[in-house]
Write an enzyme that holds these catalytic residues in place. Structure first.
Site, PDB file in Angstrom:
ATOM      1  CG  LEU A  15      -2.168   0.863   1.152  1.00  9.59           C
ATOM      2  CD1 LEU A  15      -3.009   0.559  -0.080  1.00  9.59           C
ATOM      3  CD2 LEU A  15      -3.005   0.686   2.406  1.00  9.59           C
ATOM      4  CG  HIS A  16       3.111   1.872  -3.619  1.00  5.19           C
ATOM      5  ND1 HIS A  16       3.001   2.784  -4.642  1.00  5.19           N
ATOM      6  CD2 HIS A  16       2.661   0.690  -4.112  1.00  5.19           C
ATOM      7  CE1 HIS A  16       2.518   2.183  -5.713  1.00  5.19           C
ATOM      8  NE2 HIS A  16       2.296   0.908  -5.419  1.00  5.19           N
ATOM      9  CG  LEU A  17       2.025   8.643  -2.748  1.00  2.00           C
ATOM     10  CD1 LEU A  17       1.240   9.069  -1.520  1.00  2.00           C
ATOM     11  CD2 LEU A  17       3.114   9.647  -3.059  1.00  2.00           C
ATOM     12  CD  GLU A  88       1.089  -1.259  -7.790  1.00  2.00           C
ATOM     13  OE1 GLU A  88       1.762  -2.227  -7.386  1.00  2.00           O
ATOM     14  OE2 GLU A  88       0.904  -0.237  -7.111  1.00  2.00           O
TER      15      GLU A  88
END
Length: 90
Positions: A15-17, A88
């Site tokens: 859960l990156h930016l 992604e």
């Protein structure tokens, strides 16, 4: 209506930016309250700052609580986001 759902982060970067931004963008479309529980804490699912504090990585299991009139629709949209790995490739 309140719905509780456990979802696992399947995108490699966690859960990156960018993933957090997609989460907030999706969750903000709904009026219901979205609470995310992870570890010993919980945060507002409509706040990117709060989401980033979770530092949830690949394979982490989050418990999401949707509370409000459009909870079912929000739950389906967020689940799709997780299943699509936040858009992604890997």
């Amino acid at each position: 209506m309140e719905i509780t759902k456990k979802l696992k982060i399947m995108n490699r970067l966690g859960l990156h930016l960018r993933a957090a931004a997609e989460f907030v963008k999706t969750s903000s479309k709904y009026k219901c309250r979205i609470l995310i529980k992870y570890g010993n804490g919980h945060v507002n699912g409509k706040s990117i700052i709060n989401l980033m504090t979770l530092a949830a990585s690949y394979g982490s299991e989050l418990t999401l609580v949707f509370d409000g009139d459009d909870a079912r629709d929000a739950e389906k949209a967020i689940q799709s986001l997780f299943l699509d790995k936040f858009g992604e490739k890997e």
